[in-house]
Design an enzyme around this catalytic site. Structure first.
Site, PDB file in Angstrom:
ATOM      1  N   GLU A 134       0.820  -1.208   0.000  1.00  0.00           N
ATOM      2  CA  GLU A 134       0.000   0.000   0.000  1.00  0.00           C
ATOM      3  C   GLU A 134       0.861   1.268   0.000  1.00  0.00           C
ATOM      4  O   GLU A 134       1.803   1.362   0.802  1.00  0.00           O
ATOM      5  CB  GLU A 134      -0.923   0.003   1.229  1.00  0.00           C
ATOM      6  CG  GLU A 134      -2.010   1.042   1.135  1.00  0.00           C
ATOM      7  CD  GLU A 134      -3.055   0.868   2.235  1.00  0.00           C
ATOM      8  OE1 GLU A 134      -4.258   0.946   1.931  1.00  0.00           O
ATOM      9  OE2 GLU A 134      -2.664   0.646   3.390  1.00  0.00           O
ATOM     10  N   GLY A 272       1.547  -0.329  11.019  1.00  0.00           N
ATOM     11  CA  GLY A 272       1.058  -1.139  12.122  1.00  0.00           C
ATOM     12  C   GLY A 272       0.624  -2.496  11.610  1.00  0.00           C
ATOM     13  O   GLY A 272       0.959  -3.531  12.183  1.00  0.00           O
ATOM     14  N   ALA A 273      -0.112  -2.489  10.499  1.00  0.00           N
ATOM     15  CA  ALA A 273      -0.601  -3.731   9.903  1.00  0.00           C
ATOM     16  C   ALA A 273      -1.172  -3.409   8.533  1.00  0.00           C
ATOM     17  O   ALA A 273      -1.328  -2.248   8.157  1.00  0.00           O
ATOM     18  CB  ALA A 273      -1.668  -4.381  10.788  1.00  0.00           C
ATOM     19  N   GLU A 275      -4.233  -4.980   5.606  1.00  0.00           N
ATOM     20  CA  GLU A 275      -5.433  -5.801   5.542  1.00  0.00           C
ATOM     21  C   GLU A 275      -5.474  -6.761   4.364  1.00  0.00           C
ATOM     22  O   GLU A 275      -6.555  -7.016   3.808  1.00  0.00           O
ATOM     23  CB  GLU A 275      -6.666  -4.893   5.492  1.00  0.00           C
ATOM     24  CG  GLU A 275      -6.831  -4.075   4.210  1.00  0.00           C
ATOM     25  CD  GLU A 275      -6.212  -2.693   4.245  1.00  0.00           C
ATOM     26  OE1 GLU A 275      -6.588  -1.848   3.411  1.00  0.00           O
ATOM     27  OE2 GLU A 275      -5.348  -2.454   5.108  1.00  0.00           O
ATOM     28  N   ASN A 276      -4.386  -7.348   3.946  1.00  0.00           N
ATOM     29  CA  ASN A 276      -4.414  -8.283   2.821  1.00  0.00           C
ATOM     30  C   ASN A 276      -5.432  -9.389   3.109  1.00  0.00           C
ATOM     31  O   ASN A 276      -5.310 -10.090   4.115  1.00  0.00           O
ATOM     32  CB  ASN A 276      -3.037  -8.919   2.628  1.00  0.00           C
ATOM     33  CG  ASN A 276      -1.922  -7.898   2.713  1.00  0.00           C
ATOM     34  OD1 ASN A 276      -1.923  -6.906   2.013  1.00  0.00           O
ATOM     35  ND2 ASN A 276      -0.965  -8.157   3.596  1.00  0.00           N
ATOM     36  N   HIS A 306      -9.259  -3.756  13.615  1.00  0.00           N
ATOM     37  CA  HIS A 306      -9.206  -2.757  12.539  1.00  0.00           C
ATOM     38  C   HIS A 306      -8.976  -3.451  11.200  1.00  0.00           C
ATOM     39  O   HIS A 306      -9.687  -3.201  10.219  1.00  0.00           O
ATOM     40  CB  HIS A 306      -8.088  -1.767  12.855  1.00  0.00           C
ATOM     41  CG  HIS A 306      -7.785  -0.767  11.792  1.00  0.00           C
ATOM     42  ND1 HIS A 306      -7.954   0.589  11.980  1.00  0.00           N
ATOM     43  CD2 HIS A 306      -7.289  -0.890  10.525  1.00  0.00           C
ATOM     44  CE1 HIS A 306      -7.602   1.231  10.890  1.00  0.00           C
ATOM     45  NE2 HIS A 306      -7.187   0.358   9.993  1.00  0.00           N
ATOM     46  N   GLU A 307      -7.985  -4.329  11.156  1.00  0.00           N
ATOM     47  CA  GLU A 307      -7.690  -5.031   9.896  1.00  0.00           C
ATOM     48  C   GLU A 307      -8.824  -5.964   9.506  1.00  0.00           C
ATOM     49  O   GLU A 307      -9.135  -6.120   8.321  1.00  0.00           O
ATOM     50  CB  GLU A 307      -6.379  -5.811  10.020  1.00  0.00           C
ATOM     51  CG  GLU A 307      -5.166  -4.978  10.406  1.00  0.00           C
ATOM     52  CD  GLU A 307      -4.988  -3.734   9.548  1.00  0.00           C
ATOM     53  OE1 GLU A 307      -5.212  -3.804   8.330  1.00  0.00           O
ATOM     54  OE2 GLU A 307      -4.629  -2.676  10.118  1.00  0.00           O
ATOM     55  N   HIS A 310     -11.529  -4.238   7.716  1.00  0.00           N
ATOM     56  CA  HIS A 310     -11.158  -3.976   6.323  1.00  0.00           C
ATOM     57  C   HIS A 310     -11.596  -5.094   5.380  1.00  0.00           C
ATOM     58  O   HIS A 310     -11.706  -4.866   4.169  1.00  0.00           O
ATOM     59  CB  HIS A 310      -9.644  -3.834   6.201  1.00  0.00           C
ATOM     60  CG  HIS A 310      -9.122  -2.457   6.436  1.00  0.00           C
ATOM     61  ND1 HIS A 310      -9.660  -1.345   5.837  1.00  0.00           N
ATOM     62  CD2 HIS A 310      -8.081  -2.013   7.194  1.00  0.00           C
ATOM     63  CE1 HIS A 310      -8.981  -0.270   6.213  1.00  0.00           C
ATOM     64  NE2 HIS A 310      -8.023  -0.647   7.039  1.00  0.00           N
ATOM     65  N   GLU A 329     -10.343   3.444   5.701  1.00  0.00           N
ATOM     66  CA  GLU A 329      -9.571   3.674   6.919  1.00  0.00           C
ATOM     67  C   GLU A 329     -10.406   4.277   8.051  1.00  0.00           C
ATOM     68  O   GLU A 329     -10.255   3.885   9.210  1.00  0.00           O
ATOM     69  CB  GLU A 329      -8.357   4.547   6.623  1.00  0.00           C
ATOM     70  CG  GLU A 329      -7.321   3.891   5.717  1.00  0.00           C
ATOM     71  CD  GLU A 329      -6.772   2.572   6.251  1.00  0.00           C
ATOM     72  OE1 GLU A 329      -7.020   2.239   7.431  1.00  0.00           O
ATOM     73  OE2 GLU A 329      -6.120   1.862   5.485  1.00  0.00           O
TER      74      GLU A 329
END
Length: 858
Positions: A134, A272-273, A275-276, A306-307, A310, A329
């Site tokens: 990303e 932080g991470a 979302e794949n 959070h992920e 997504h 987001e």
């Protein structure tokens, strides 16, 4: 590189012309191990893209950032790579209605966390790979059409070294030395993923039976480097994962659509991470090598959720272009806390949101680079910088306000309709607003104009007039919006009135919800109430605003902030006082005094740790220079006092120990830290584990008590990737001109360090106690940044430009030098200018704060 910075206009033109039917990507990463004889490491990438063209005969391009291309074939016709490939794009001429593009390339492994990152574990020599794309770095790994609205199914296959395991978005199996993965659903290029190496891998299963009898079974996996396996609490990760999946299934009415759910904790991660779908990647610092407070576990749970949000907001339904980045987001940031509070043990998550997350938003929204939640994103460099506090935390705050405005049920029903109508597609702002209008009956266009399409933060101040009997005659809320963003917004707020109860506690005795609209709103419901000692506008944190206080309320907080019994109300008061400090209304020394008097009574560990950070910033940036030494002594004395008072073995004790390490400077404090390291000093219940040892070593090194030999011995004790990062940071913190010169050169003049070590070096280089040592680098900074921006990857360039700005040289001369650079470089890349403008604004704010603090001394 020419063509690397894709513009919005180019993306729109390509999306109107092309439709993608599918990708087949074959990677050979066996070159990741073994001796290359000093040659740069590359891997083979072969991509086949099937796509359609709406205008046969037209010309377009594919994206690829690679050292070389071996072969290109379009519809069976071989093209000369030297003619069609410029290092970032492959020109595609005379397209047919149906097309097949095959690209055989040599792509480069990354050491910057962008593309396919290669990491060598210093502990055991093992090699680990992972991808991070990303907003637009999948083109560093395979040829594609790198924009979010050209979705397609993907099939990956990977040849890897013997003994490795490989993961991708789909389920995979190994056959004849090749890992082949199931075809994905249609997804965007930037959320495809590959993770490969000798990772430690743990599995579990999520099972769910729905009301209609449908049964869902999701394989769960979690992985980390072998060296971190002893610390990996995968059971807790899986617990939060299952709780999150239950929550989203209950509320979204759309089963998780991507098959398996792997979560990879990877080294040297920039974010932080990410979302794949089917293969979420996280920074491995979420695996805790030592004792941490509950706030760290809450933060990890929030990121996991959070992920997960997504998977629906972002992966299933994706924005057309990065203008609407908030469509994923902001929602994920809101839903992360929403689901965490309702589905996990972290039921106080909204306190953290109010105190920590919104602080990020308030800062970003007052910078000259502030923008509406729906931003104007001209190109990929703009997109990279818009992963900011507005897109995440302000957007999430606005959604919290929307839930109060439209109603929870209407909001969730709108989400459900949004997913079903737009599954596997791309959307814009209007697509979401239309379903929310249906479900809420509210005018979403007006709400959107006020909240999503304008920038800036409003302040809300109570005005209280008492009647002859000493009761509330009128209570009004004054709304202000300073230039250059004068928009007054509709706010749904709760107003709380507080008085002292028996025993001295400050407790709420009256509350009213009201729609604030315009410059002044009367809260009629509170007329006749007893006179308040504290009026808290935005009690319960329903809206996004800066809370201000009337004189009586501010005096009450100065005298007894710790007496506010409700932890969320107390957190809101702390946040408001911090905003007053940043706005040069409350002197920094007064904020430090409040922390010294009341932080020891703070029950919420996340709020306490935020107070520590704010107190440090108040002293470093906003305190008058002539008071810094005294303020530092007061903070350090107070920190040591609270450390000794804290309950033995408690997380509060650990938080105070870490704070002591950040403020220690006098010989007696440094002697205490050294004694704790060596075992000659002891504080009951405080376990000095390896992470705390490094925390203590940093101030000892910065103040010349520990030298390079001590750090070498500590690295021998902790010869790991984490230990190396700590050592590099401490080495750069040594109080020596030669050390600073070496650190500067290693970051600015060399590309030898990986992204993680660049970050560590910058952190050690800039120490508040070493202003004189780093003063010569202010001029060097302005001479170097344009070259750095042109030559380095955007991630590294951002680290350098933001991290090395001479903010500690806080004088009008530095402000003048910044203005001179901006004037002389009006043609510099907009993203670079934005970073410098933001740093300039922080510096100007610091100088205003210092003037306010100095005035308080007279």
């Amino acid at each position: 590189m020419p063509g690397e910075n894709l513009s919005r206009d180019e993306a729109q033109e390509r999306a109107a012309l092309l439709s993608v039917d599918g990708y087949e990507v074959s990677l050979d990463v066996r070159s990741a191990v073994g001796d290359t004889g000093g040659e740069p490491r590359t891997f083979r990438s072969v991509t086949t893209i099937r796509f359609r063209c709406a205008d046969p005969g037209a010309t377009s391009f594919a994206d690829l950032v690679a050292p070389s291309v071996t072969a290109v074939s379009l519809n069976g016709r071989d093209l000369d790579p030297s003619e069609v490939f410029d290092g970032a794009r492959i020109v595609l001429e005379d397209l047919a209605a149906d097309n097949e593009l095959v690209v055989d390339a040599q792509c480069a492994y990354s050491r910057t966390g962008e593309g396919l990152h290669r990491f060598v574990d210093p502990e055991d020599g093992e090699v680990y790979l992972y991808t991070q794309y990303e907003p637009a770095d999948s083109r560093r790994v395979f040829a594609n059409f790198e924009q979010p609205d050209l979705k397609a199914p993907f099939r990956f296959e990977v040849r890897a070294p013997e003994g490795w395991t490989v993961w991708s978005n789909g389920t995979g199996e190994q056959q004849d030395g090749v890992w082949r993965f199931a075809e994905t659903k249609p997804i965007s290029t930037y959320i495809t993923a590959v993770v490969a190496g000798p990772y430690h891998y743990v599995t579990d299963t999520y099972e769910r039976t729905f009301e209609d009898g449908t049964r869902l079974e999701i394989p769960l996996g979690a992985m980390c480097r072998k060296g971190l396996a002893p610390y990996f609490d995968a059971d807790d990760v899986f617990l939060v994962t299952r709780q999150g999946l239950d929550f989203f299934h209950d509320h979204f009415d759309y089963p998780y659509p991507f098959g398996k759910y792997d979560q990879a904790f990877v080294p040297e991660y920039n974010l932080g991470a990410m979302e794949n779908p089917g293969l979420v990647t996280f920074r491995e610092e979420f695996i805790f090598r030592g004792k941490v407070t509950q706030a760290s576990y809450e933060r990890r749970a929030n990121v996991v959720l959070h992920e997960m949000a997504h998977m629906w907001f972002g992966d299933l339904v994706t924005m057309v272009w990065w203008d609407d980045l908030w469509l994923k987001e902001s929602f994920a940031d809101f839903m992360g806390t929403f689901s965490m509070v309702e589905a996990t043990r972290f039921t106080d998550g909204w306190i953290t949101f109010a105190n920590n997350r919104k602080s990020w938003a308030y800062r970003a929204d007052q910078l000259p680079s502030t923008h509406p939640v729906t931003a104007d994103i001209r190109d990929l460099q703009d997109a990279k910088l818009n992963f900011d506090g507005i897109t995440y935390a302000k957007g999430a705050s606005v959604l919290k306000q929307l839930v109060a405005y439209a109603g929870r049920d209407a909001f969730l029903e709108g989400a459900r309709r949004y997913f079903k109508r737009n599954a596997y597609g791309n959307t814009r702002l209007g697509d979401l607003l239309s379903v929310l209008e249906e479900t809420s009956g509210r005018d979403m266009a007006a709400w959107s104009r006020a909240w999503l399409q304008t920038a800036g933060v409003n302040s809300l101040t109570p005005q209280v007039v008492l009647d002859a009997e000493g009761r509330v005659g009128e209570l009004a809320i004054v709304q202000e919006a300073p230039q250059p963003h004068p928009e007054l917004r509709p706010h749904r707020v709760a107003v709380g009135l507080y008085r002292r109860a028996a025993g001295g506690a400050l407790e709420r005795y009256a509350r009213a919800e009201v729609d604030v609209d315009g410059p002044r709103t009367v809260v009629g419901e509170l007329a006749g109430a007893q006179a308040p000692e504290l009026v808290l506008v935005n009690d319960d944190d329903l809206t996004y605003c800066k809370i201000r206080f009337d004189d009586t309320s501010l005096a009450t907080l100065r005298a007894g902030l710790g007496d506010v019994t409700d932890p969320l109300a107390r957190a809101l008061c702390w946040s408001a006082l911090w905003n007053l400090t940043r706005d040069a209304i409350l002197p920094a020394r007064d904020f430090v005094d409040l922390v010294l008097r009341f932080a020891g009574r703070e029950s919420d560990i996340g709020v306490l740790q935020m107070l520590h950070a704010w107190a440090g910033s108040a002293l470093t940036y906003y305190a008058a220079p002539e008071w810094r030494a005294e303020g530092g002594r007061l903070l350090a004395d107070g920190a040591v006092r609270e450390l000794r008072r804290a309950e033995p073995g408690s997380q509060h004790q650990l938080a105070w120990a870490r704070f002591v390490a950040t403020v220690a400077s006098d010989p007696e404090e440094l002697q205490l830290l050294q004694g704790l390291l060596e075992g000659t000093a002891k504080i009951d219940g405080l376990e000095v584990d390896q992470e705390l040892r490094w925390a203590f070593l940093e101030p000892l090194t910065a103040h010349g008590v520990a030298d390079a030999s001590v750090l070498a011995a500590e690295l021998a004790r902790d010869d790991t990737a984490s230990g190396k990062r700590h050592q590099v940071r401490c080495l750069a913190a040594r109080p020596s001109a030669a050390v600073k010169a070496q650190a500067w050169a290693s970051v600015v003049e060399s590309e030898a360090l990986s992204n993680a070590l660049v970050e560590a070096t910058i952190a050690g280089f800039s120490r508040p106690s070493q202003r004189e040592l780093t003063a010569p680098y202010a001029q060097k900074y302005f001479a170097a940044i344009e070259r750095v921006w042109a030559q380095r990857s955007i991630q590294i360039a951002m680290h350098v430009v933001s991290g090395l700005f001479p903010s500690l040289q806080d004088s009008p001369a530095t402000l003048d030098a910044t203005d001179a650079w901006l004037s002389a470089h009006e043609g510099a890349p907009p993203a670079l200018r934005r970073l410098v403008l933001e740093a300039r604004d922080d510096l100007a704010r610091a100088l205003r704060g210092q003037a306010c603090d100095a005035a308080a001394a007279t």
